[in-house]
Design an enzyme around this catalytic site. Structure first.
Site, PDB file in Angstrom:
ATOM      1  N   GLU A  49       0.805  -1.216   0.000  1.00 32.90           N
ATOM      2  CA  GLU A  49       0.000   0.000   0.000  1.00 32.90           C
ATOM      3  C   GLU A  49       0.842   1.273   0.000  1.00 32.90           C
ATOM      4  OE1 GLU A  49      -2.499  -3.301   1.814  1.00 32.90           O
ATOM      5  OE2 GLU A  49      -0.439  -2.554   2.100  1.00 32.90           O
ATOM      6  N   PHE A 111     -11.350  -7.265  14.000  1.00 32.94           N
ATOM      7  CA  PHE A 111     -10.255  -7.686  13.133  1.00 32.94           C
ATOM      8  C   PHE A 111      -9.940  -6.594  12.111  1.00 32.94           C
ATOM      9  CE2 PHE A 111      -8.859  -9.922   9.204  1.00 32.94           C
ATOM     10  CZ  PHE A 111      -7.630 -10.366   9.680  1.00 32.94           C
ATOM     11  N   GLN A 112      -8.690  -6.202  12.074  1.00 32.94           N
ATOM     12  CA  GLN A 112      -8.159  -5.174  11.178  1.00 32.94           C
ATOM     13  C   GLN A 112      -8.842  -3.816  11.358  1.00 32.94           C
ATOM     14  OE1 GLN A 112      -8.041  -6.810   7.130  1.00 32.94           O
ATOM     15  NE2 GLN A 112      -6.000  -7.631   7.529  1.00 32.94           N
ATOM     16  N   LYS A 161     -17.631  -0.745   6.079  1.00 34.61           N
ATOM     17  CA  LYS A 161     -18.018  -1.809   5.150  1.00 34.61           C
ATOM     18  C   LYS A 161     -19.521  -1.802   4.875  1.00 34.61           C
ATOM     19  CE  LYS A 161     -16.938  -6.629   4.104  1.00 34.61           C
ATOM     20  NZ  LYS A 161     -16.210  -7.837   4.570  1.00 34.61           N
ATOM     21  N   MET A 475      24.573   8.946   1.495  1.00 33.11           N
ATOM     22  CA  MET A 475      24.522  10.249   2.135  1.00 33.11           C
ATOM     23  C   MET A 475      24.840  10.151   3.621  1.00 33.11           C
ATOM     24  SD  MET A 475      24.161  13.436   1.496  1.00 33.11           S
ATOM     25  CE  MET A 475      23.135  13.826   0.069  1.00 33.11           C
TER      26      MET A 475
END
Length: 560
Positions: A49, A111-112, A161, A475
């Site tokens: 993502e 969940f999630q 949802k 760097m």
């Protein structure tokens, strides 16, 4: 119409043609709706993502449109965070859509489930959680307006949802909005501010223009060039202002900042009027801000009033869109004779050429990063859209690529996000399909988002990726050498076989180690009709100069 279908209709109404995303449980109804819209909306399936949010940034930066990304709830949403934070600090318009658990599960640690609204509030222009499908058209109209209005930035919309599944109770109607109560970014400046700025400019003996990303964001390149040519004032860009004016323009003196060019940095402390256009006096530009141009009377042209006097005292602020301001300001300014003043910049250039450029392009010993960038620039005639990651190669590219077209330098500026370039390059190619897109990436950065090679391959995008491999976090190693007594603490990399990995994803590639291989290898890369990875092994302990040490004045810039 379900909430998921309503969202798709909003995208169609907004003219969204590309979405970068990754499906999951809590956003599955939206993806089910998308299944019926693939003839109008192109979805790019990223491998992580974070890649979706960076790809949306790249799309926005190359096209000037709002980038769109989607992810599921919980870890999907939190994986977007780095790209969202990158977008807010670099003023990149983005709308991020996240799925969320059903309304009745909010706050239950389902969940999630993650409080993505709370997490992203500090890094968004606006965010909102939708629990009713009837809200979708209005909220999406607000989201796109806010993302691009005023100083652009990211907006996140979290949709539960059940709101994705349920049907709307009223007919779908999408109305793009032109304004919001309480949010009125000033595009057209107040005329008294413009007149005061013109008066200061016309009285100046040694005026100097510093311009930034705002010139490109407002698509004011022509207006800016007209202003520069009308006044004949020397100008320099910030890192993200690169390509705002052609590098071969006689008034362009280079870019300034921590690793910018010598003359533009030194002469900042010599001007009497400093005209800051679409830039915010970032610490990587100013060094010690208390010493930066302290002798100058400052005109600050900026669309966001919060940026004015945040860092530097401003005698003449002009609040408004750069394009609108310059359209009003240019007729009021007079053409000056600044030949002598410009020559003072030019007199410093041989010092930098001898100490830095001649060394970087000496064509002896191991291949230098500058050689690779300069050769690609020459072979593409400076016309390519260049995407860079973060580190030494980022600064070398800024220095040696000869930008001829606007929106040609896409970088993570304010956040300095390693791993930006691969997904941003694929997004940039989607946003500007007619342009060659070439990314310069360090070996450390490449491994941050290496999985997006799969996205490039699956999407059949002809993106060219050049790894400048020095087997170091270059760097950080440079700073440890110069400021930490060469105590190299965890900066050496044991790298994989990048070309084998690339071919495993389905991309062609080649690794070269010798200078006499370079020209032919670049030609082969440019001629290839698909994605390509070119790995160039460069000098291991090469340092990037000029350099302003952290916290020092820009006039203390080092050439060695």
């Amino acid at each position: 119409m379900s909430g998921g279908q309503a969202l798709m209709e909003c995208f169609v109404a907004e003219g969204v043609d590309t979405i970068f995303g990754y499906p999951g449980g809590a956003i599955m109804p939206i993806y089910d709706a998308l299944y019926d819209y693939t003839d109008r909306i192109n979805h790019i399936l990223v491998r992580h993502e974070q890649g979706a949010s960076h790809a949306a940034e790249g799309y926005a930066r190359s096209s000037g449109r709002v980038g769109v990304c989607m992810a599921t709830s919980g870890p999907g949403a939190t994986n977007l965070v780095t790209g969202i934070a990158d977008a807010i600090i670099d003023c990149t318009p983005m709308v991020a859509i996240t799925g969320q658990v059903a309304s009745n599960l909010l706050g239950t640690d389902a969940f999630q489930e993650t409080d993505v609204i709370g997490i992203t509030t500090p890094i968004c222009k606006w965010n909102y959680q939708i629990t009713d499908p009837d809200e979708i058209p209005m909220i999406l109209a607000k989201a796109f307006f806010i993302a691009r209005a005023g100083k652009p930035g990211p907006v996140l919309i979290d949709i539960t949802k059940d709101a994705q599944i349920k049907s709307m109770t009223k007919p779908f109607e999408y109305k793009p909005i032109e304004g919001l109560p309480g949010y009125h970014p000033r595009r057209v400046p107040k005329m008294d501010q413009v007149e005061k700025a013109a008066e200061l400019i016309n009285k100046a003996k040694r005026p100097y223009i510093l311009f930034g990303h705002g010139v490109l964001i407002s698509e004011a390149m022509e207006e800016f060039r007209a202003f520069v040519e009308k006044t004949d004032i020397p100008c320099a860009s910030t890192l993200l202002g690169l390509s705002g004016i052609s590098i071969d323009h006689p008034n362009y003196m280079g870019w300034l900042g921590m690793h910018g060019m010598y003359a533009p940095n030194v002469m900042t402390d010599q001007c009497d009027v400093l005209i800051a256009i679409g830039m915010r006096f970032d610490d990587r530009v100013t060094g010690d801000a208390s010493l930066f141009a302290k002798q100058a009377r400052i005109i600050h042209i900026e669309i966001d009033p919060a940026e004015v006097e945040k860092i530097k005292k401003t005698e003449s602020p002009v609040i408004g869109d750069v394009k609108e301001v310059l359209n009003l300001l240019t007729p009021l300014v007079k053409k000056g004779d600044y030949t002598g003043w410009k020559n003072e910049f030019r007199k410093l250039e041989p010092r930098e050429k001898e100490a830095v450029t001649d060394r970087d392009l000496k064509f002896e010993g191991q291949i230098k990063m500058a050689e690779v960038v300069k050769m690609v620039s020459d072979k593409t005639k400076g016309e390519a859209c260049v995407v860079v990651d973060v580190g030494q190669h980022q600064m070398v590219t800024a220095r040696y690529f000869e930008f001829k077209r606007p929106n040609s330098y896409i970088a993570s500026g304010g956040l300095g996000t390693m791993g930006f370039a691969i997904p941003a390059a694929l997004g940039a190619k989607m946003g500007a399909p007619d342009r060659d897109v070439i990314a310069f990436i360090g070996d450390g950065c490449f491994q941050m988002t290496i999985q997006e090679l799969g996205t490039i391959a699956q999407s059949k995008l002809p993106v060219k990726l050049i790894i400048l491999n020095n087997n170091y976090l270059g760097m950080v190693r440079q700073w440890q050498q110069l400021f930490f007594d060469k105590r190299y603490s965890f900066v050496e990399l044991q790298n994989p076989d990048f070309i084998m990995i690339s071919k495993g994803f389905g991309l062609e590639g080649e690794k070269i180690t010798e200078r006499d291989q370079l020209s032919e290898a670049i030609d082969k890369m440019l001629a290839h009709d698909g994605g390509y990875v070119l790995e160039v092994v460069v000098e291991k302990e090469e340092n990037v100069f000029p350099m302003v040490p952290a916290g020092r004045s820009v006039s203390e810039i080092r050439l060695t």
